[in-house]
Structure formats: C-alpha cells, structure tokens
Design an enzyme around this catalytic site. Structure first.
Site, PDB file in Angstrom:
ATOM      1  N   GLY A   9      -6.872   1.291   6.458  1.00  0.00           N
ATOM      2  CA  GLY A   9      -7.472  -0.041   6.423  1.00  0.00           C
ATOM      3  C   GLY A   9      -7.371  -0.714   5.063  1.00  0.00           C
ATOM      4  N   VAL A  42       0.874  -1.170   0.000  1.00  0.00           N
ATOM      5  CA  VAL A  42       0.000   0.000   0.000  1.00  0.00           C
ATOM      6  C   VAL A  42       0.911   1.220   0.000  1.00  0.00           C
ATOM      7  CG1 VAL A  42      -1.761   1.301   1.269  1.00  0.00           C
ATOM      8  CG2 VAL A  42      -1.875  -1.203   1.188  1.00  0.00           C
ATOM      9  N   ARG A  91      -2.750   3.421   6.805  1.00  0.00           N
ATOM     10  CA  ARG A  91      -3.560   3.730   7.993  1.00  0.00           C
ATOM     11  C   ARG A  91      -5.008   4.076   7.627  1.00  0.00           C
ATOM     12  NH1 ARG A  91      -0.850   2.721  12.131  1.00  0.00           N
ATOM     13  NH2 ARG A  91       1.328   3.214  12.425  1.00  0.00           N
ATOM     14  N   TYR A  97      -0.815  -8.023  10.665  1.00  0.00           N
ATOM     15  CA  TYR A  97      -1.266  -9.369  10.308  1.00  0.00           C
ATOM     16  C   TYR A  97      -1.810 -10.117  11.517  1.00  0.00           C
ATOM     17  CZ  TYR A  97       1.415  -8.439   6.044  1.00  0.00           C
ATOM     18  OH  TYR A  97       1.910  -7.897   4.886  1.00  0.00           O
TER      19      TYR A  97
END
Length: 172
Positions: A108, A100, A106, A144
């Site tokens: 999601g 990402v 941050r 995770y």
C-alpha cells in the site's frame, strides 16, 4: 524501528537515493538509456524541505516525498510539482515520478504516497492531482484506477524536446 511507514520531504542528502529510484524506474520500463539526470542536476532543480519552511530555497522546480518503511529503509518516492488549471482557476499537483522498490511493493506504499500528494494539493486549495502513465504499464494503471483516477482519453500529451526544441528556438 517499528510502526507505520512515514513520509517526509527530501533533503539534499537524499539525492543519491532519488537518482537511484529514477534509474530503477526507468530500467523497469526498458527506458534506462533515456535518463539524463545526475546528482548535480537534481540538486540544481529540486526543492528541498517542507513547503513553506524557512529551509526551502526559492529556486528549484519539483519536490520529492520519500516513504520510509518501518524497517528504516527508504522504500519509495514521489516527485511532484505544482501546476495550474485555467478552467478551475485553481492550482493543482502534478506527479512526475512515482517509484516503490520491488521489496516494498504490495504494502500500500504507492497509495500512501498518492494520498500525501492529494494532501499537498489541498494545502494550496488545489483542485486536481494529475499524472501520466505509460500505456502498457497495466499494473500501475490498475492501481491508479482503483484509487479513483480516471483516464483522460480526450486529452493528448504533447512534447517538444531535444533537437525539436532547439529547432523551435532557431525558427525565425
């Protein structure tokens, strides 16, 4: 564009973005010099389009999910492939690469990509979703584990590559 982010499977036109994410992820873990992928090698080894669609070629090894932010930018990706568990006698999904962009973290988005991978596993009646993470990537490991992932401490990842792979083939 407004509303929630969306996730779609990559097309060949997305290959430059995918390669950029691969390079950025490797650079973030001080491994940039280890990336050998090129646009042409990705085009030859990735599968494009939705699984089961008539657009999906039979060649290729891995698929890529792209997360599109509400602003319309491609914010992240997950490269995955199907694997198999003899113990479960079921297929599964292996996450090869998750990235990402820093500007989109941050929010999601990593969780959304992993949830989509879980959906892909269930579509094939899969019993597992697996991936590996660098041991020193504490931020990723924390994420995770917050998603319910468990470290597989009993298993050791092994690899034969490069010259060692050539040597194995040359043994008589």
């Amino acid at each position: 564009m407004s509303g929630p982010p969306s996730i779609r499977h990559a097309t060949k036109e997305d290959v430059p973005t995918i390669l950029g994410f691969i390079r950025a992820g490797a650079a973030a873990t001080s491994c940039a010099d280890r990336v050998k992928a090129t646009e042409s090698s990705l085009e030859a080894t990735l599968i494009f389009g939705e699984p089961g669609s008539s657009q999906t070629p039979q060649s290729g090894f891995a698929r890529t999910l792209l997360l599109i932010a509400p602003e319309g930018e491609t914010a992240g990706m997950a490269v995955y492939y199907y694997n198999y568990s003899t113990w479960l006698a079921q297929p599964g999904v292996f996450l090869e690469e998750l990235y990402v962009s820093p500007d989109y973290r941050r929010r999601g988005y990593a969780k959304l990509l992993i949830r989509e991978l879980a959906k892909q596993a269930r579509k094939v009646s899969g019993g597992k979703l697996e991936w590996v993470c660098l041991r020193d990537n504490a931020t990723a490991l924390k994420l995770y584990e917050s998603l319910g992932a468990k470290r597989m401490e009993d298993w050791v990842t092994l690899r034969v590559d490069g010259e060692a792979l050539d040597n194995l083939l040359d043994e008589k």
